[in-house]
Design an enzyme around this catalytic site. Structure first.
Site, PDB file in Angstrom:
ATOM      1  N   LYS A  21       0.789  -1.098   0.007  1.00  6.92           N
ATOM      2  CA  LYS A  21       0.038   0.016   0.093  1.00  6.92           C
ATOM      3  C   LYS A  21       0.859   1.360   0.151  1.00  6.92           C
ATOM      4  O   LYS A  21       0.407   2.532  -0.324  1.00  6.92           O
ATOM      5  CB  LYS A  21      -0.956  -0.084   1.191  1.00  6.92           C
ATOM      6  CG  LYS A  21      -1.638  -1.016   1.312  1.00  6.92           C
ATOM      7  CD  LYS A  21      -2.732  -0.861   2.641  1.00  6.92           C
ATOM      8  CE  LYS A  21      -2.254  -2.027   3.728  1.00  6.92           C
ATOM      9  NZ  LYS A  21      -2.235  -3.387   3.392  1.00  6.92           N
ATOM     10  N   GLY A  27      -2.348 -14.865  15.357  1.00 10.17           N
ATOM     11  CA  GLY A  27      -1.716 -14.429  14.203  1.00 10.17           C
ATOM     12  C   GLY A  27      -2.376 -13.303  13.870  1.00 10.17           C
ATOM     13  O   GLY A  27      -1.871 -12.862  12.343  1.00 10.17           O
ATOM     14  N   VAL A  41      -6.637  -3.009  -0.720  1.00 10.08           N
ATOM     15  CA  VAL A  41      -7.702  -2.608   0.038  1.00 10.08           C
ATOM     16  C   VAL A  41      -8.453  -3.550   0.832  1.00 10.08           C
ATOM     17  O   VAL A  41      -8.466  -3.551   2.026  1.00 10.08           O
ATOM     18  CB  VAL A  41      -8.695  -1.830  -1.037  1.00 10.08           C
ATOM     19  CG1 VAL A  41      -9.904  -1.584  -0.297  1.00 10.08           C
ATOM     20  CG2 VAL A  41      -8.296  -0.630  -1.708  1.00 10.08           C
ATOM     21  N   ASP A  89      -2.912   1.333   9.111  1.00 12.59           N
ATOM     22  CA  ASP A  89      -3.145   0.652   7.946  1.00 12.59           C
ATOM     23  C   ASP A  89      -4.672   1.035   7.179  1.00 12.59           C
ATOM     24  O   ASP A  89      -4.751   0.871   5.898  1.00 12.59           O
ATOM     25  CB  ASP A  89      -3.000  -0.644   8.457  1.00 12.59           C
ATOM     26  CG  ASP A  89      -2.948  -1.787   7.192  1.00 12.59           C
ATOM     27  OD1 ASP A  89      -2.132  -1.223   6.350  1.00 12.59           O
ATOM     28  OD2 ASP A  89      -3.723  -2.834   7.097  1.00 12.59           O
ATOM     29  N   GLU A 107      -5.590  -4.741  -6.491  1.00 11.98           N
ATOM     30  CA  GLU A 107      -6.658  -5.083  -5.912  1.00 11.98           C
ATOM     31  C   GLU A 107      -6.693  -5.284  -4.300  1.00 11.98           C
ATOM     32  O   GLU A 107      -7.217  -4.907  -3.600  1.00 11.98           O
ATOM     33  CB  GLU A 107      -7.156  -6.397  -6.528  1.00 11.98           C
ATOM     34  CG  GLU A 107      -8.638  -6.729  -6.035  1.00 11.98           C
ATOM     35  CD  GLU A 107      -9.615  -6.137  -5.949  1.00 11.98           C
ATOM     36  OE1 GLU A 107      -9.918  -5.138  -4.994  1.00 11.98           O
ATOM     37  OE2 GLU A 107     -10.256  -5.816  -7.138  1.00 11.98           O
ATOM     38  N   LYS A 131      -5.705   2.308   3.561  1.00 11.52           N
ATOM     39  CA  LYS A 131      -6.718   1.487   2.461  1.00 11.52           C
ATOM     40  C   LYS A 131      -7.697   2.584   2.000  1.00 11.52           C
ATOM     41  O   LYS A 131      -7.971   2.614   0.974  1.00 11.52           O
ATOM     42  CB  LYS A 131      -7.325   0.457   3.055  1.00 11.52           C
ATOM     43  CG  LYS A 131      -6.392  -0.793   3.504  1.00 11.52           C
ATOM     44  CD  LYS A 131      -7.107  -1.753   4.285  1.00 11.52           C
ATOM     45  CE  LYS A 131      -6.242  -2.956   4.390  1.00 11.52           C
ATOM     46  NZ  LYS A 131      -6.896  -4.200   5.223  1.00 11.52           N
TER      47      LYS A 131
END
Ligand code: ADP
Ligand code: ASP
Ligand code: MG
Length: 838
Positions: A603, A688, A633, A702, A630, A706
């Site tokens: 990103k 995880g 996002v 993050d 793709e 997006k």
């Protein structure tokens, strides 16, 4: 009696052929393979060196001392490494290392001087940049000697004579002929191979000059002319002279034979493969010249000679000069006045501005011509000066400049007398909706040139190439279009999982091959494709913590060097797949400019400053490349795909909202169902679902990235403002060491409990929601109604809601797993298959 002289063979090795010690070794093998015929070797600087030297000079002159020193150190180390590897006996090695040290010491001193002077003249620039060729000539001479071929370094200033036009000198044929014969013939007579630095000459004063970019091609043909050579071989990183620039037209083909006039036309009109004036010294000389693939010395490449007649196809090749400006001199008073054109070009000639395309309408109302963009301002000034009286009398309106255009030359001897060529060019362009700004056809009918907007240049070339069926030209193919070469940038969890998926793809339409894997330490390149088994072994080794550079067959390199190396090989429809989380913008730009399509799971390059992400899209457009991202996002969810489907069907997207973090979704879902924050976070970590430091998820950064990527899709013009993303980490907890933060998680439980309870009392649940429109962007915690599509989210799923003109009262919802290496790798694979056309 003189001994009978055999005509020598002049070999020129381009920068890519001298990229490192291994390449130098192959150059030695090529020369050895042609012995004992008399041989002259001309070299260009090691790949990238000329650009680096120019950058050093520019940085020094701007006072950027640290940057310049860093580049100098890098170049010095690179040359030393090569020297250590190629030199033979101890004395030869010491001499070679000493000459390298001397060149770099002098360079450092020159940079220091420039820092004070702050003025970089073409003369100084030549003096600095010429050492690239000197260094590689010394390296190759030493390598030849070490390989048992008697060789001698010959200073270029001793043999190539030029005028005093620094930076772009023109050769003096007569004096070069004499000097070259005097210096080189005695060496040849003794069986010694002279190794001459290309690109450099000496002005009448004895000062050093250069012949312009790509000038070592010209050095080779000048020497061939002087010595009456039997042939010239230019060893390059391409399979030969191609029907078009392979970086722009992927199905360009090798032309087995072209006439000197055709090749000269292509070179003059921008085909980077040959210096624009390289063929002039050979005019009328019957010395054949071959452009040959360094990677495949047995292949014949392309023969350029005067023997070759026209072939079946009227058009042979295309070339393009980008970054041109179109100048127009117009006015009613020009009609019937003799000498306007002559004066126009004389004024330009006086300033040594070279014009590549000229067209004059038959009404004589205007003359229009193109020059390289950087020369446009000076050209305009020259003409305003020349025509100042006509302008004052209003006979001439003025001089108009249109920058940002490209000239495309369509070349072929067979065009002469074949009707319909121009019409073919125009209809090819029209079919792509490409506007022709100007056109010119030489009276020789060897060349039709069209000027188009720079942004259309790549598409224009592909259209014309296809219209004239140039992919059918005989000879070897450059690329087998059925193959798609994948280069993996990043070999972390997603990269490794993707490698496994790629190895299992069986699609007859597109044979996917992974040809290279790059990480921060280095890269592994296998032009024939890495087998599934090899990829699995690499993944296993990397998993155990070994850097790629330490694996068998790999090399240590920066990612920039790796991409430069890989893109110099003839790849077939290459795709660079970025599965890193680094700031790879400049690398991606480099890849686009070298003809690669891009797939990003990363990103960072798209979510930084808008100017940078715009630049990538702009570059892709101008090089005719595609970018798919793709998974930036919603991992494997078709979010961007859906957006384009809506747009393509004529809908308008008004707003996109989404829960775009699987981690935060999991956390909030657990809390909404009564679990404590500390407990839920620990569970997420155990599964995880989080980054190593869970605050990286909780900060919302993050999700912010997006949201920004989605927003930019909708046309959101701004940046990610600091306040736009709500962080779920209280300020006091941000600076704690990770261990302490985790120990004290319970302290955060009470405020979370209160928030969840307050929402529940209102019949609502907490969600972390990103919301973008063409004008706004926000990311943060929201209470959503229990009936909202976001309320029902389970576990780590993502949900994206499109509100569009058609889906307004009942928005379009996409839900599914939105995180994790497996779905991400699958999403990346989908993007690759799309690009491959499978
Ligand atoms: P050298 O290493 O000898 O200096 P160049 O790098 O100057 O070689 O020239 C080779 C490059 O020219 C190729 O990498 C290719 O991208 C570009 N090129 C542009 N047009 C053509 C063409 N028609 N045929 C071959 N190569 C071309
Ligand atoms: N090294 C010079 C350049 O990069 C000359 C050449 O390669 O021919 O332009
Ligand atoms: Mg070149």
């Amino acid at each position: 009696m003189f001994p009978a002289r055999r005509a020598p063979h002049v070999h020129k090795f381009g920068g890519a052929s001298l990229a490192d010690a291994a390449a130098i070794g192959r150059a030695v093998a090529i020369v050895r393979g042609h012995r004992p015929e008399p041989t002259v070797v001309v070299v260009s600087a090691m790949a990238g060196t000329t650009d680096a030297l120019l950058a050093i000079a520019a940085q020094a002159a701007r006072g950027e001392e640290r940057a310049a020193a860093g580049l100098i150190a890098e170049l010095r180390a690179r040359h030393r490494r090569a020297a250590e590897a190629v030199a033979g006996a101890r004395r030869a090695r010491a001499a070679l290392l000493a000459s390298i040290a001397a060149e770099f010491d002098e360079l450092a001193a020159l940079a220091a001087g420039l820092r004070l002077l702050r003025d970089l003249t073409p003369r100084t620039s030549d003096f600095i940049v010429a050492r690239g060729e000197r260094l590689s000539a010394r390296l190759l001479a030493a390598a030849l000697e070490a390989g048992g071929v008697p060789a001698r370094y010959v200073a270029a200033e001793e043999v190539i004579r030029t005028d005093a036009h620094f930076g772009h000198a023109s050769p003096d044929y007569a004096r070069t002929d004499r000097a070259a014969r005097r210096v080189l013939r005695p060496l040849l007579a003794r069986g010694v191979v002279p190794v001459v630095p290309g690109f450099i000459g000496a002005a009448p004063s004895g000062e050093l000059t250069t012949l312009g970019r790509g000038g070592s091609d010209l050095t080779a043909t000048l020497l061939a002319r002087a010595l009456g050579a039997a042939r010239v071989s230019l060893w390059k990183d391409v399979p030969g002279l191609l029907t078009a620039d392979p970086r722009v037209v992927p199905d360009a083909r090798v032309i087995p034979a072209v006439h000197t006039r055709e090749a000269a036309e292509l070179a003059y009109y921008g085909a980077k493969v040959l210096h624009p004036r390289a063929l002039i010294p050979l005019a009328g000389r019957k010395i054949p010249l071959h452009v040959r693939p360094f990677a495949d010395p047995a292949s014949p490449g392309t023969e350029i000679s005067e023997r070759v007649g026209a072939t079946g196809l009227p058009v042979k090749a295309l070339s393009a000069a980008t970054h041109q400006a179109l100048l127009t001199v117009a006015g009613n008073g020009m009609l019937g006045v003799p000498g306007i054109a002559a004066r126009t070009f004389a004024a330009l000639q006086a300033r040594r501005l070279s014009v590549s395309l000229i067209s004059q309408a038959s009404s004589e109302h205007s003359i229009c011509f193109s020059v390289p963009e950087p020369a446009a301002r000076e050209a305009r000034a020259a003409l305003l000066q020349e025509f100042r009286e006509e302008i004052a009398r209003r006979e001439i309106d003025g001089v108009e400049v249109r920058p940002g255009v490209a000239t495309i030359a369509v070349v072929g001897l067979g065009m002469a007398g074949t009707p319909g060529i121009a019409a073919g060019v125009f209809s090819a362009l029209a079919s792509g909706g490409i506007n022709v700004v100007a056109i010119a056809q030489g009276s020789s009918e060897l060349n039709i040139s069209v000027v188009v907007d720079g942004r259309d240049a790549a598409e224009a070339q592909r259209r014309i190439h296809a219209a004239f069926q140039l992919a059918r030209i005989g000879g070897g193919t450059v690329t087998r279009p059925e193959r798609v070469d994948v280069v993996l940038l990043g070999f972390g969890r997603i990269g490794r999982m993707l490698a496994g998926l790629l190895a299992r793809v069986r699609r007859p339409q597109a044979a996917l091959r992974v040809v290279a894997v790059i990480d921060r330490s280095g890269f592994l390149f296998e032009p024939h494709g890495l087998s599934g088994r090899r990829l699995a072994a690499l993944a296993a080794a990397k998993e155990r913590g070994r850097a790629i550079a330490r694996l068998a067959g790999a090399r240590a390199a920066t990612p920039e060097e790796a991409i430069a190396f890989i893109t110099r090989r003839a790849l077939s429809r290459p795709i660079l797949v970025d599965v890193t989380a680094d700031d790879t913008g400049p690398l991606l730009a480099q890849a686009l400019a070298s003809g690669m399509d891009l797939v990003l799971a990363n990103k960072v390059p798209l979510a930084g400053p808008k100017a940078e992400s715009d630049r990538l899209h702009e570059l892709a457009r101008s090089y005719g490349r595609r970018i798919r991202h793709e998974t930036t996002v919603g991992a494997g969810l078709p979010v961007i795909d859906t957006y384009y489907k809506l747009i393509d069907s004529g809908d308008r997207v008004l707003k996109i909202e989404g829960c775009l973090s699987g981690t935060l979704g999991f956390l909030l879902d657990a809390m909404n169902r009564g679990r404590r924050f500390s407990e839920a976070l620990r569970a997420a970590m155990a599964k995880g679902y989080t980054e190593p430091d869970p605050r990286d998820d909780l900060s919302g950064a993050d999700v912010g990235r997006k949201a920004l990527i989605l927003g930019r899709l909708l046309g959101y013009p701004g940046e990610l403002r600091p306040g736009a993303v709500e962080s779920l980490v209280p300020p006091a907890a941000r600076a704690l060491p990770l261990g302490e933060f985790l120990e004290r998680l319970e302290e955060l439980d009470p405020p979370w409990q209160a928030r969840v309870a307050a929402a529940a009392a209102r019949g609502r649940v907490l969600r972390y929601v990103a919301s973008v429109t063409p004008r706004s962007l926000s990311v943060g915690l929201r209470e959503v109604d229990r009936l909202s599509p976001f309320a029902g989210l389970k576990g780590a799923d993502n949900t994206v809601v499109f509100t569009t003109r058609r889906y307004r009262s009942n928005p379009l919802v996409i839900t599914g797993p939105g995180a994790g290496p497996a779905v991400t790798a699958a999403g990346v694979l989908n993007d690759i298959l799309r690009l491959a056309g499978a």
